[in-house]
Each structure stands twice: as structure tokens, then as C-alpha cells.
Design a protein around this motif. Structure first.
Motif: not given
Length: 190
Positions: A167-188
């Protein structure tokens, strides 16, 4: 009044869809292409944005792993990837923690890559095994390694610590689309 321009886009290697070129997406696309065209993995063995749903310190936490490569028969998670720009060493601990907490048993190998280079790490020990994209196991090598391994859970008494590290590392990630972002497309690959 200033208007913000839309983020750059690129064509997703696996789906052919136009997707945002956010964070290290171009590096992940290079890794995907290498795994299919050079190593021989099938597209259905590649799981992009694999979700992590866990509880950390009693609260739900949702994130994702950039890429999981599945191998064997039936296909099971074999390598977890963190695709990044910049120093690979700065993200090794993050992907090892993610591979340890992803499921009830550890994903055997953790990999950090910028699309040009890679570090392959034994998830159980956290020690580097090899370097370079060419060092990534082929599907047959991966299946052989899986056949020789006994799936292991990460020790229960150290699991909460790994979740906190992730979680500590993940929270530092910037410029990413989070899993709860509604624009995230279904990927294979699910």
C-alpha cells in the motif's frame, strides 16, 4: 481561462482499442509485445490490470498489478509485472509485495521492467534471479518451473506487513488510473 488537453492515447497491443497513455503504459505495451512476439505467450495468458482486493489494517484496499503472466496447464499466475519509467530498483519491493499478497499462494516470479530491461525476482526470497528481457522464461520454461514448485502461501505472521508495504508503494504511484475509475475499460485476461 485555460483548457486542459486530453491525455495522449495509444493503441492497446492486446485489444486494438485506443487507451490513455498514462504513466508507464507505453512501457507495458512494449513488454506485452515482447512477451507475445519474442517469448511466445498467448494473448489469453496475459492479464492486464489484475485486481488486488484485500484488507489492510482492517480497511478494504483496492489496487491492481500492471500485468500477470499465466502459464502451465491449466493456466495459473506465474509472473507479476510492475512496468515503470526510471529506476527499476525503486519498484522491486512493490511488485514482490504485490505477488506475495495477490492470492492465497504467492505468484512465483516478480518482474520489474521499463520495456527495455527487466529484473526477474524470486517472490519467496525477494532475491533477483536474472536481468534483461531475454531472461524472462518462455511459456514452456514457465510450465516446467511451475511443475517443479509446490504453491506456497506467504507466512501468515508476515502477511499484514507485506500488505502495508504494498500500500505504501502503491499510494506513491502517480499518473495511473485507479481500479475504481469508471473510465477503465475491460481488458482481456481475467
Amino acid at each position: 481561462m485555460t483548457t486542459s488537453s486530453p491525455p495522449p492515447v495509444l493503441t492497446d497491443y492486446l485489444t486494438g482499442n485506443i487507451i490513455p497513455d498514462v504513466g508507464a503504459e507505453s512501457h507495458r505495451q512494449t513488454v506485452l509485445r515482447f512477451l507475445v512476439e519474442e517469448k511466445g505467450y498467448t494473448r489469453d495468458s496475459l492479464w492486464v490490470d489484475a485486481p488486488i482486493h484485500t484488507r489492510i489494517a482492517g480497511s478494504p484496499y483496492h489496487a491492481k498489478i500492471d500485468l500477470i503472466v499465466k502459464a502451465g496447464e491449466p493456466l495459473v499466475p506465474f509472473m507479476a509485472f510492475k512496468c515503470c519509467a526510471g529506476s527499476l530498483g525503486s519498484r522491486e519491493r512493490e511488485i514482490v509485495a504485490a505477488a506475495r499478497i495477490f492470492d492465497t499462494t504467492m505468484i512465483p516470479l516478480s518482474v520489474v521492467s521499463d520495456g527495455r530491461d527487466a529484473t526477474v525476482i524470486d517472490t519467496a526470497t525477494g532475491k533477483p534471479l536474472s536481468y534483461g528481457l531475454a531472461a524472462l522464461p518462455s511459456p514452456s520454461e514457465a510450465a516446467h518451473q511451475l511443475a517443479e514448485r509446490i504453491p506456497e502461501p506467504y507466512p501468515e505472521d508476515r502477511l499484514e506487513r507485506e500488505k502495508l508495504i504494498f500500500r505504501t508503494y502503491d499510494k506513491d504511484n502517480v499518473n495511473i488510473i485507479r481500479p475504481d475509475d469508471k473510465t477503465l475499460k475491460n481488458r482481456p485476461g481475467k
